[in-house]
Design an enzyme around this catalytic site. Structure first.
Site, PDB file in Angstrom:
ATOM      1  N   GLU A 215     -26.660  -3.098   3.750  1.00 58.99           N
ATOM      2  CA  GLU A 215     -27.090  -4.342   4.377  1.00 58.99           C
ATOM      3  C   GLU A 215     -28.600  -4.455   4.451  1.00 58.99           C
ATOM      4  O   GLU A 215     -29.168  -5.533   4.247  1.00 58.99           O
ATOM      5  CB  GLU A 215     -26.496  -4.449   5.783  1.00 58.99           C
ATOM      6  CG  GLU A 215     -26.629  -5.835   6.427  1.00 58.99           C
ATOM      7  CD  GLU A 215     -27.959  -6.062   7.139  1.00 58.99           C
ATOM      8  OE1 GLU A 215     -28.256  -7.216   7.494  1.00 58.99           O
ATOM      9  OE2 GLU A 215     -28.712  -5.082   7.349  1.00 58.99           O
ATOM     10  N   GLU A 216     -29.279  -3.343   4.741  1.00 61.29           N
ATOM     11  CA  GLU A 216     -30.728  -3.387   4.932  1.00 61.29           C
ATOM     12  C   GLU A 216     -31.488  -3.753   3.655  1.00 61.29           C
ATOM     13  O   GLU A 216     -32.670  -4.088   3.719  1.00 61.29           O
ATOM     14  CB  GLU A 216     -31.239  -2.054   5.477  1.00 61.29           C
ATOM     15  CG  GLU A 216     -30.817  -1.747   6.909  1.00 61.29           C
ATOM     16  CD  GLU A 216     -31.446  -2.671   7.943  1.00 61.29           C
ATOM     17  OE1 GLU A 216     -32.239  -3.558   7.553  1.00 61.29           O
ATOM     18  OE2 GLU A 216     -31.146  -2.502   9.131  1.00 61.29           O
TER      19      GLU A 216
END
Length: 339
Positions: A215-216
């Site tokens: 996600e990051e």
């Protein structure tokens, strides 16, 4: 479930999982959900997906992420220290003087500290004046090494991962730690799954929980989602900032982030449930933010999407939330899946 939520969050925060090296956190999730008598599985990418119940109908996906910010060895300097590159988006000043763990490709680990090249206030004006960037900052390894060759002999090389010390602590209801984005939400989902199983809570549609690992860097939920999902709620951190209404004690419901507005009807359903259940909440806009739900919508997925989370201050730094916000988030998600 408050004690259980905090236990899961602490265990997750203390499990290193910088983006690209999340195997330990993946295993922790799989072991915990298996012990709850669920049957978790992983996508090809590595996302951990947990079918919560068995029934027909349109599926609901609750998603959080277990990858975190971190560093990677860019190169070994002539003095034996490490030049780094960031994993995820944050200013390097946020990790100045932080203890770190270097995780090599062959499984060895070394401790160290991230600091500016010349950190002594008695030696120069650099600590006050120098810019905090990868040229002026370095990781100093807790080994006696004074050259690139000596560091290489330890087994450290470019491409090794560097995890940041989370410094998890509880103080008067506040939870303080690195990586509450998004391990706070993951802990809430785990506690919710535990209660569903223990109390045999009835859910009238297929429910999945997903824990993503990229996600990051923007593509956590872009693929591998269950095929029957029609609604996705990303459970991530709420932004605390001067012109926003969220704080650490509230549940934040996001109307729009940098990817655009979230689904009108699904967002309204969450707002109305918060009102009906007397949950302290705020509706906010996150100008510098993208979630797993927005990543999923930018791919080939076709479903409604929304974003909720407990308020987290100092995002991507040493973060802070409050048990009131976590409990409110838990209550809202439980109300939604059982409505």
């Amino acid at each position: 479930m408050e004690k259980q939520i905090l236990e899961y969050i602490e265990n997750l925060c203390n499990t290193p999982s910088p983006t690209g090296y999340t195997k330990r956190a993946e295993k922790y999730l799989i072991d915990e959900f298996t012990s709850m008598c669920y049957k978790p599985y992983q996508s090809i990418k590595g996302n951990v997906i947990v079918p919560i119940n068995k029934c027909e109908g349109e599926g609901l996906l609750l998603s959080s992420h277990i990858d975190t910010l971190g560093l990677m060895v860019r190169s070994i300097k002539s003095n034996g220290r490490l030049r780094v590159t960031t994993l995820g988006g944050f200013p390097l000043s946020y990790v100045e003087q932080e203890n770190v763990t270097i995780i090599t490709r062959n499984g060895k680990e070394f401790t160290g500290v991230m600091r500016i090249n010349n950190p002594s206030v008695h030696g120069s004006s650099d600590p006050k004046e120098i810019s905090r960037d990868d040229k002026n900052m370095e990781v100093v390894i807790d080994e006696i090494t004074n050259s690139a060759e000596e560091t290489e002999k330890l087994g450290i090389s470019s491409g090794d991962f560097i995890a940041l010390d989370p410094r998890f602590t509880l103080s008067n209801g506040f939870v303080k730690s690195r990586h509450l984005d998004d391990k706070a939400s993951a802990g809430v989902l785990m506690a919710l799954a535990k209660e569903i199983k223990e109390k045999n809570i009835k859910i009238n549609r297929p429910l999945y929980m997903m824990f993503t690992i990229y996600e990051e860097v923007g593509h956590g939920a872009a693929s591998g989602n269950p095929s029957n999902v029609t609604d996705m709620i990303a459970v991530d951190m709420g932004v605390v900032y001067d012109d926003l209404k969220t704080d650490e004690t509230k549940v934040s419901i996001c109307a729009k982030d940098s990817s655009g507005p979230y689904n009108y009807d699904l967002t309204n359903e969450l707002i109305n449930l918060a009102k009906d259940n007397k949950i302290d909440y705020a509706i906010d806009i996150y100008p510098f933010y993208g979630s797993d739900a927005s990543a999923a919508m930018s791919s080939s997925n076709d479903f409604r999407h929304a974003l909720v989370g407990s308020g987290v201050a100092a995002s991507h730094g040493y973060e802070r939330t409050h048990i009131s916000g976590l409990n409110g988030l838990y209550k809202l998600l439980k109300a939604y899946i059982t409505k």
